[in-house]
Design an enzyme around this catalytic site. Sequence first.
Site, PDB file in Angstrom:
ATOM      1  N   ASP A  31      -6.349  35.973  73.698  1.00 24.37           N
ATOM      2  CA  ASP A  31      -7.611  36.455  74.256  1.00 24.37           C
ATOM      3  C   ASP A  31      -7.747  37.935  73.927  1.00 24.37           C
ATOM      4  O   ASP A  31      -6.752  38.681  73.946  1.00 24.37           O
ATOM      5  CB  ASP A  31      -7.657  36.259  75.775  1.00 24.37           C
ATOM      6  CG  ASP A  31      -9.041  36.593  76.335  1.00 24.37           C
ATOM      7  OD1 ASP A  31      -9.917  35.717  76.287  1.00 24.37           O
ATOM      8  OD2 ASP A  31      -9.244  37.739  76.781  1.00 24.37           O
ATOM      9  N   GLU A  33     -10.197  41.596  74.482  1.00 23.46           N
ATOM     10  CA  GLU A  33     -11.303  42.333  75.077  1.00 23.46           C
ATOM     11  C   GLU A  33     -11.808  43.308  74.023  1.00 23.46           C
ATOM     12  O   GLU A  33     -11.016  43.871  73.252  1.00 23.46           O
ATOM     13  CB  GLU A  33     -10.862  43.071  76.345  1.00 23.46           C
ATOM     14  CG  GLU A  33     -10.293  42.170  77.433  1.00 23.46           C
ATOM     15  CD  GLU A  33     -11.259  41.088  77.868  1.00 23.46           C
ATOM     16  OE1 GLU A  33     -12.489  41.322  77.821  1.00 23.46           O
ATOM     17  OE2 GLU A  33     -10.787  39.998  78.248  1.00 23.46           O
ATOM     18  N   HIS A 175     -11.498  38.835  82.852  1.00 23.90           N
ATOM     19  CA  HIS A 175     -11.881  39.650  81.689  1.00 23.90           C
ATOM     20  C   HIS A 175     -10.831  40.693  81.342  1.00 23.90           C
ATOM     21  O   HIS A 175     -11.160  41.747  80.800  1.00 23.90           O
ATOM     22  CB  HIS A 175     -13.251  40.314  81.904  1.00 23.90           C
ATOM     23  CG  HIS A 175     -14.373  39.336  81.988  1.00 23.90           C
ATOM     24  ND1 HIS A 175     -14.816  38.619  80.917  1.00 23.90           N
ATOM     25  CD2 HIS A 175     -15.122  38.938  83.056  1.00 23.90           C
ATOM     26  CE1 HIS A 175     -15.807  37.817  81.295  1.00 23.90           C
ATOM     27  NE2 HIS A 175     -16.001  37.987  82.599  1.00 23.90           N
ATOM     28  N   ASP A 180      -6.626  36.254  81.108  1.00 17.88           N
ATOM     29  CA  ASP A 180      -7.500  35.231  80.530  1.00 17.88           C
ATOM     30  C   ASP A 180      -6.714  34.290  79.611  1.00 17.88           C
ATOM     31  O   ASP A 180      -6.981  33.084  79.573  1.00 17.88           O
ATOM     32  CB  ASP A 180      -8.639  35.886  79.747  1.00 17.88           C
ATOM     33  CG  ASP A 180      -9.697  36.489  80.670  1.00 17.88           C
ATOM     34  OD1 ASP A 180      -9.467  36.496  81.895  1.00 17.88           O
ATOM     35  OD2 ASP A 180     -10.736  36.946  80.162  1.00 17.88           O
TER      36      ASP A 180
END
Length: 574
Positions: A31, A33, A175, A180
């Site tokens: 994951d 960001e 998030h 995540d």
Amino acid sequence: MLRQSAAPAGVQTSLEDLGTPLAGVSFVVVDLETTGTSASKSRITEVGAVRVRGGRVVDEFTTLVDPGTLIPADVTLLTGITQSMVATAPPIGEVLPDLLAFLTADPNTVLVAHNAPFDTGFLRAACEREAVEWPAPPVVDTLRLARAVLPRPEVRNHRLGTLAAYFGAPTTPNHRALDDARATVDVLNGLLARLAPLGVTGLEELRAVSKPPTRAQREKRHLANDLPERPGVYVFTDARGQSLYVGKSNNLRRRVASYFTAAESRRRIREMAGLVAGVTPIVCTTDLEASVRELRIIAERKPPFNRRSRNPERAAWVKLTTDAYPRLSVVRVIKDDGAPYLGPYNSPREAEAAREAILHALPLRQCTHTFSPDRPVARCVLAQLGRCGAPCDGSETPAAYTVHADAARTAMTGDPAVVVDALTGRIRELAAELRYEEAASLRDRLTAFLRGARRAQRLTAIAAVPHLVASRPGATGWETVVVRHGRLAASAVLEPGTDPAAFLGSLTATAERVPAGYGPVPNATAGETELVLDWLTGPGTRLVEVEGEWTCPLRSAEAHAEMTHWAHGRASAQ
């Protein structure tokens, strides 16, 4: 940068039930960001990755990343990642080597992400900017899987947070990359548990999932239970014993079982599942034998759910006739008249394009009149335009016309330079005049001509060989085939410890007797002979015995392949 090992996570105990293929896979759940949604304009701010094997978390990787740009306020509000948090973080150029090493530590690694195109898009873009090679691992998208197996009435949407709550994940997505990724692990395990009873037990099946199997598919899965795990051909039959579909595989049981799982998404095959009453396995010693038998059975039985190879007799050929003034004709049948042929072509239209290529280079007659020097007929429009020498009215002598016919025969059976040179020269002229559509049309004709000439020349060469034995190493020994006049006559595996001389003697003595015949495909379909040719010319193949000569022209159609590529590029320019 923080690296954690053996982090606590939920264990999917039923993962072992999914079978050896999936149980042996390492899933790395990733994951990211980012500062925005565009992989080309935005940058990565945090990376989280979790390695899962056998349903158990075995390693984790996480780090903040200095994006080298400002983080928008709305992104900070969403993720909680501030500018000060990434100020001392490493840039992506320092993070990538460690991340890719984590991703590729196991050769059987599969990358997993929720909405995978987003994460893989950012990682590929980062690799491109840093001049680092992207390893391109297999990818599984949990969002796509969830949409396939969890209908909307069952879950209100397919967001990560909704799915994590549905599967009871101990980590709530927030998030932040590692949390995540951990939540995605639980979603992956939950989806695998849902897919296991549907027959999805291998990685290829998992990646192919698009929708749940139908009731008919689930009810027929038992038909694969007693099939051998060996290479061969399978024939689906209905209640009357009529063939519905024919295929081949290196593992009959596994392949047939896949037709009754969520991995089978073809509409016509799902429809067929409701008609299937039985499966007939035909075990083969080699993959080549299975491929050939598949073609033979499809051509013989014409099963309604097979789309390809059902009607090899419908192939089109370009023939140079053998009358006094030969002409080019598109035909369906090869005759024993000594005529040269181009092809086979899948459609008369493609054969006509090849015919037009030859006619562009050589002024052969296109009329169908029967005439002789003693019985001339009036010349046609093509003769008046200079595209034919008009042998019909005596303007061109038989000897002069024979020169053109012999050139066409040579182009079809040997060196195609007269056609290649004429068309490529004209393509150059048209491209220089910016007449690209006309150039592309000529390019297509030339490509069709060379494709047919190459196929016919290869087929004719192997069809002329009365006996050939070849062998190459396989999984259990030396795969050995006997080929006679282009037809597979026998196939077997020389296992370790077997006397090679006795094995070869037995194989050749029991091989099918194949007569010489005539033409490019005297005793088999073009598809079968080309399978044999591909096997014979594959890596590692060794010729053991050859009677006669197996040769192709030095200046053959295959030798002109580079010229075809050049013409394609010029005609496609701009």
